[in-house]
Design a protein around this motif. Sequence first.
Motif, PDB file in Angstrom:
ATOM      1  N   PHE A 106       7.332  -2.419   0.755  1.00  0.00           N
ATOM      2  CA  PHE A 106       6.167  -2.482  -0.122  1.00  0.00           C
ATOM      3  C   PHE A 106       5.877  -1.108  -0.723  1.00  0.00           C
ATOM      4  O   PHE A 106       5.683  -0.135   0.008  1.00  0.00           O
ATOM      5  N   LEU A 107       5.827  -1.033  -2.053  1.00  0.00           N
ATOM      6  CA  LEU A 107       5.529   0.216  -2.750  1.00  0.00           C
ATOM      7  C   LEU A 107       4.135   0.120  -3.369  1.00  0.00           C
ATOM      8  O   LEU A 107       3.873  -0.754  -4.192  1.00  0.00           O
ATOM      9  N   HIS A 108       3.265   1.023  -2.957  1.00  0.00           N
ATOM     10  CA  HIS A 108       1.860   0.986  -3.368  1.00  0.00           C
ATOM     11  C   HIS A 108       1.638   1.583  -4.755  1.00  0.00           C
ATOM     12  O   HIS A 108       2.489   2.249  -5.315  1.00  0.00           O
ATOM     13  N   GLY A 109       0.438   1.345  -5.255  1.00  0.00           N
ATOM     14  CA  GLY A 109       0.038   1.878  -6.544  1.00  0.00           C
ATOM     15  C   GLY A 109      -0.537   3.279  -6.439  1.00  0.00           C
ATOM     16  O   GLY A 109      -0.533   3.908  -5.371  1.00  0.00           O
ATOM     17  N   ALA A 110      -1.072   3.762  -7.558  1.00  0.00           N
ATOM     18  CA  ALA A 110      -1.585   5.127  -7.637  1.00  0.00           C
ATOM     19  C   ALA A 110      -2.794   5.357  -6.741  1.00  0.00           C
ATOM     20  O   ALA A 110      -3.129   6.498  -6.437  1.00  0.00           O
TER      21      ALA A 110
ATOM     22  N   PHE B 144       6.871 -11.590   7.085  1.00  0.00           N
ATOM     23  CA  PHE B 144       7.877 -10.550   6.900  1.00  0.00           C
ATOM     24  C   PHE B 144       7.598  -9.370   7.822  1.00  0.00           C
ATOM     25  O   PHE B 144       6.466  -9.173   8.274  1.00  0.00           O
ATOM     26  N   ARG B 145       8.618  -8.574   8.058  1.00  0.00           N
ATOM     27  CA  ARG B 145       8.431  -7.263   8.675  1.00  0.00           C
ATOM     28  C   ARG B 145       8.159  -6.327   7.502  1.00  0.00           C
ATOM     29  O   ARG B 145       9.054  -6.017   6.716  1.00  0.00           O
ATOM     30  N   VAL B 146       6.911  -5.922   7.333  1.00  0.00           N
ATOM     31  CA  VAL B 146       6.500  -5.113   6.193  1.00  0.00           C
ATOM     32  C   VAL B 146       6.671  -3.634   6.514  1.00  0.00           C
ATOM     33  O   VAL B 146       6.199  -3.159   7.552  1.00  0.00           O
ATOM     34  N   TYR B 147       7.341  -2.936   5.625  1.00  0.00           N
ATOM     35  CA  TYR B 147       7.487  -1.483   5.685  1.00  0.00           C
ATOM     36  C   TYR B 147       6.783  -0.956   4.440  1.00  0.00           C
ATOM     37  O   TYR B 147       7.225  -1.225   3.315  1.00  0.00           O
ATOM     38  N   ALA B 148       5.687  -0.243   4.623  1.00  0.00           N
ATOM     39  CA  ALA B 148       4.900   0.265   3.502  1.00  0.00           C
ATOM     40  C   ALA B 148       4.868   1.789   3.564  1.00  0.00           C
ATOM     41  O   ALA B 148       3.974   2.375   4.180  1.00  0.00           O
ATOM     42  N   PRO B 149       5.856   2.457   2.950  1.00  0.00           N
ATOM     43  CA  PRO B 149       5.858   3.922   2.958  1.00  0.00           C
ATOM     44  C   PRO B 149       4.808   4.468   2.001  1.00  0.00           C
ATOM     45  O   PRO B 149       4.555   3.890   0.946  1.00  0.00           O
TER      46      PRO B 149
END
Length: 159
Positions: free
Chosen positions: A31-35, A52-57
């Motif tokens: 998961f790629l976050h916004g600004a 899902f196994r969520v990976y949010a760097p």
Amino acid sequence: MSTPLTRLIELGPARPRVEVLEAGDGPALFFLHGAGGIPAWEGALPLLARAFRVYAPLLPGFGQSTGLEHLEDEHDLFLHGFDVMEALGLERPYVVGESMGGWIAAEMAALRPREIGRLALAAPVGLWRDEAPLPDMFGMMVHELVPYLFHDPRRSCSP
């Protein structure tokens, strides 16, 4: 709802450190976050973690993530995403990006489509085009951003 694990990963000597939020079970989802970053584990992330196994760097400059000095242009930011996926051991994960993260996710898929499982974009900024570069949204006041964030700014705040 699952509580995320927060961990720091090192991309290598003299390379960025990345804060990653993780939760859930199932296929890997990157998961790629916004600004605005990821202010809290809420909204869509706990829902995604149900399946899902969520990976949010957190991107460079957000949270405990470092590495802004390694980014000379937007292309470096897209490649940074692949470096993080590799450090996490993810192969062809689902990739979800929202807003600025949607732009990064779309560019990653355009650069290396074989490394992306499936792609979902939520309100992406767009794709980079030399003839129509994106404005420097980080240097703008909130009221200056409105025309870039809404198709019809007159309707942005109406019920």
